[in-house]
Design a protein around this motif. Sequence first.
Motif, PDB file in Angstrom:
ATOM      1  N   LEU A  64       0.431  -1.618   0.054  1.00 35.60           N
ATOM      2  CA  LEU A  64       0.280  -0.014  -0.258  1.00 35.60           C
ATOM      3  C   LEU A  64       0.749   1.188   0.041  1.00 35.60           C
ATOM      4  O   LEU A  64       0.203   2.021  -0.348  1.00 35.60           O
ATOM      5  CB  LEU A  64      -1.090   0.103   1.069  1.00 35.60           C
ATOM      6  CG  LEU A  64      -2.129  -1.353   1.220  1.00 35.60           C
ATOM      7  CD1 LEU A  64      -3.280  -1.217   2.709  1.00 35.60           C
ATOM      8  CD2 LEU A  64      -2.608  -1.104   0.012  1.00 35.60           C
ATOM      9  N   LYS A  65       2.368   0.781   0.920  1.00 40.34           N
ATOM     10  CA  LYS A  65       2.911   2.797   1.084  1.00 40.34           C
ATOM     11  C   LYS A  65       3.414   2.766  -0.700  1.00 40.34           C
ATOM     12  O   LYS A  65       3.475   3.877  -1.220  1.00 40.34           O
ATOM     13  CB  LYS A  65       4.002   2.026   1.425  1.00 40.34           C
ATOM     14  CG  LYS A  65       3.739   2.113   3.409  1.00 40.34           C
ATOM     15  CD  LYS A  65       4.967   1.972   4.199  1.00 40.34           C
ATOM     16  CE  LYS A  65       4.923   1.762   5.509  1.00 40.34           C
ATOM     17  NZ  LYS A  65       6.379   1.839   6.250  1.00 40.34           N
ATOM     18  N   HIS A  66       3.709   1.795  -1.316  1.00 46.51           N
ATOM     19  CA  HIS A  66       3.915   1.580  -2.984  1.00 46.51           C
ATOM     20  C   HIS A  66       2.993   2.332  -3.810  1.00 46.51           C
ATOM     21  O   HIS A  66       3.086   2.852  -4.489  1.00 46.51           O
ATOM     22  CB  HIS A  66       4.759   0.382  -3.733  1.00 46.51           C
ATOM     23  CG  HIS A  66       4.973   0.498  -4.797  1.00 46.51           C
ATOM     24  ND1 HIS A  66       5.845   0.935  -5.472  1.00 46.51           N
ATOM     25  CD2 HIS A  66       4.406  -0.131  -5.884  1.00 46.51           C
ATOM     26  CE1 HIS A  66       6.262   1.304  -6.757  1.00 46.51           C
ATOM     27  NE2 HIS A  66       5.169  -0.081  -7.332  1.00 46.51           N
ATOM     28  N   VAL A  67       2.032   2.272  -3.256  1.00 49.34           N
ATOM     29  CA  VAL A  67       0.805   2.619  -4.688  1.00 49.34           C
ATOM     30  C   VAL A  67       0.609   4.115  -4.158  1.00 49.34           C
ATOM     31  O   VAL A  67       0.260   4.447  -5.241  1.00 49.34           O
ATOM     32  CB  VAL A  67      -0.446   1.609  -3.541  1.00 49.34           C
ATOM     33  CG1 VAL A  67      -1.850   2.637  -5.123  1.00 49.34           C
ATOM     34  CG2 VAL A  67      -0.756   0.188  -4.260  1.00 49.34           C
ATOM     35  N   ASN A  68       0.592   3.890  -2.736  1.00 45.46           N
ATOM     36  CA  ASN A  68       0.087   5.356  -2.691  1.00 45.46           C
ATOM     37  C   ASN A  68       1.229   6.673  -3.695  1.00 45.46           C
ATOM     38  O   ASN A  68       0.871   7.965  -3.460  1.00 45.46           O
ATOM     39  CB  ASN A  68       0.268   6.051  -1.707  1.00 45.46           C
ATOM     40  CG  ASN A  68      -1.048   5.608  -0.293  1.00 45.46           C
ATOM     41  OD1 ASN A  68      -2.385   5.542  -1.002  1.00 45.46           O
ATOM     42  ND2 ASN A  68      -0.726   5.251   0.765  1.00 45.46           N
ATOM     43  N   THR A  69       2.316   6.026  -3.648  1.00 46.79           N
ATOM     44  CA  THR A  69       3.884   6.757  -4.528  1.00 46.79           C
ATOM     45  C   THR A  69       3.406   6.660  -6.069  1.00 46.79           C
ATOM     46  O   THR A  69       3.841   7.558  -6.705  1.00 46.79           O
ATOM     47  CB  THR A  69       5.378   6.399  -4.648  1.00 46.79           C
ATOM     48  OG1 THR A  69       4.922   4.878  -5.235  1.00 46.79           O
ATOM     49  CG2 THR A  69       5.311   5.751  -2.897  1.00 46.79           C
TER      50      THR A  69
ATOM     51  N   PRO B 270      -3.144   8.733 -12.966  1.00 44.83           N
ATOM     52  CA  PRO B 270      -3.352   8.854 -14.367  1.00 44.83           C
ATOM     53  C   PRO B 270      -1.982   8.736 -14.667  1.00 44.83           C
ATOM     54  O   PRO B 270      -2.472   8.387 -15.888  1.00 44.83           O
ATOM     55  CB  PRO B 270      -3.735  10.056 -14.071  1.00 44.83           C
ATOM     56  CG  PRO B 270      -4.278  10.705 -12.458  1.00 44.83           C
ATOM     57  CD  PRO B 270      -2.918   9.327 -11.677  1.00 44.83           C
ATOM     58  N   ASP B 271      -0.844   8.923 -14.555  1.00 46.86           N
ATOM     59  CA  ASP B 271       0.253   8.688 -15.292  1.00 46.86           C
ATOM     60  C   ASP B 271       0.544   7.046 -15.117  1.00 46.86           C
ATOM     61  O   ASP B 271       0.469   7.002 -16.568  1.00 46.86           O
ATOM     62  CB  ASP B 271       1.424   9.615 -14.536  1.00 46.86           C
ATOM     63  CG  ASP B 271       2.659   8.746 -15.519  1.00 46.86           C
ATOM     64  OD1 ASP B 271       2.646  10.064 -16.847  1.00 46.86           O
ATOM     65  OD2 ASP B 271       3.546   8.733 -14.946  1.00 46.86           O
ATOM     66  N   CYS B 272      -0.087   6.251 -14.643  1.00 45.95           N
ATOM     67  CA  CYS B 272       0.652   5.329 -14.828  1.00 45.95           C
ATOM     68  C   CYS B 272      -0.689   4.607 -16.159  1.00 45.95           C
ATOM     69  O   CYS B 272      -0.684   4.073 -16.714  1.00 45.95           O
ATOM     70  CB  CYS B 272      -0.490   4.296 -13.537  1.00 45.95           C
ATOM     71  SG  CYS B 272       1.284   4.199 -12.429  1.00 45.95           S
ATOM     72  N   GLN B 273      -2.048   5.266 -15.760  1.00 37.65           N
ATOM     73  CA  GLN B 273      -3.447   4.748 -17.044  1.00 37.65           C
ATOM     74  C   GLN B 273      -2.709   5.428 -18.070  1.00 37.65           C
ATOM     75  O   GLN B 273      -2.845   4.591 -19.193  1.00 37.65           O
ATOM     76  CB  GLN B 273      -4.632   5.567 -16.296  1.00 37.65           C
ATOM     77  CG  GLN B 273      -5.401   5.222 -16.855  1.00 37.65           C
ATOM     78  CD  GLN B 273      -6.377   3.131 -17.301  1.00 37.65           C
ATOM     79  OE1 GLN B 273      -5.693   3.159 -17.784  1.00 37.65           O
ATOM     80  NE2 GLN B 273      -7.367   3.286 -16.025  1.00 37.65           N
TER      81      GLN B 273
END
Length: 138
Positions: free
Chosen positions: A22-27, A31-34
Amino acid sequence: AARFDSGGKKNPILLPMILEGLKHVNTLDVPDCQKNLKSMTDQILDRTSRLGLTVQPGPRVGHILGLRPNDSIKQLLTPATMLKIVENLKRQHIFLAVRCGAFRIAPYLNTTQDEIDRLVKGLEKEILNLLDGDWVMI
């Protein structure tokens, strides 16, 4: 309390792993990933359309792609044949699935251009093998 365990066993190592995930996901900038994933799936769609693969009309998300045989190869590319293609590609460490008559392709954020090239070339080889080389690219 056993009714709340969902049939699972306690595994205390999972909590720290979940926390780090979850810490990684929060970084991540979602929108950039998408945008990056859509760039990959758009490229795959563009390059496989000449093989007779397409997507259903209408809006689609950028992180997953469902490639379906168009009318020109629909009779040849049956769900059973598609499953065989998936198995053949799996032996080459190219991973995709068949869902509802479509190749389901979901690149990861760290998918490389080489991996996209291998996927497209693998699909091309499998489809051309089915057609015995008697194929005019459309």
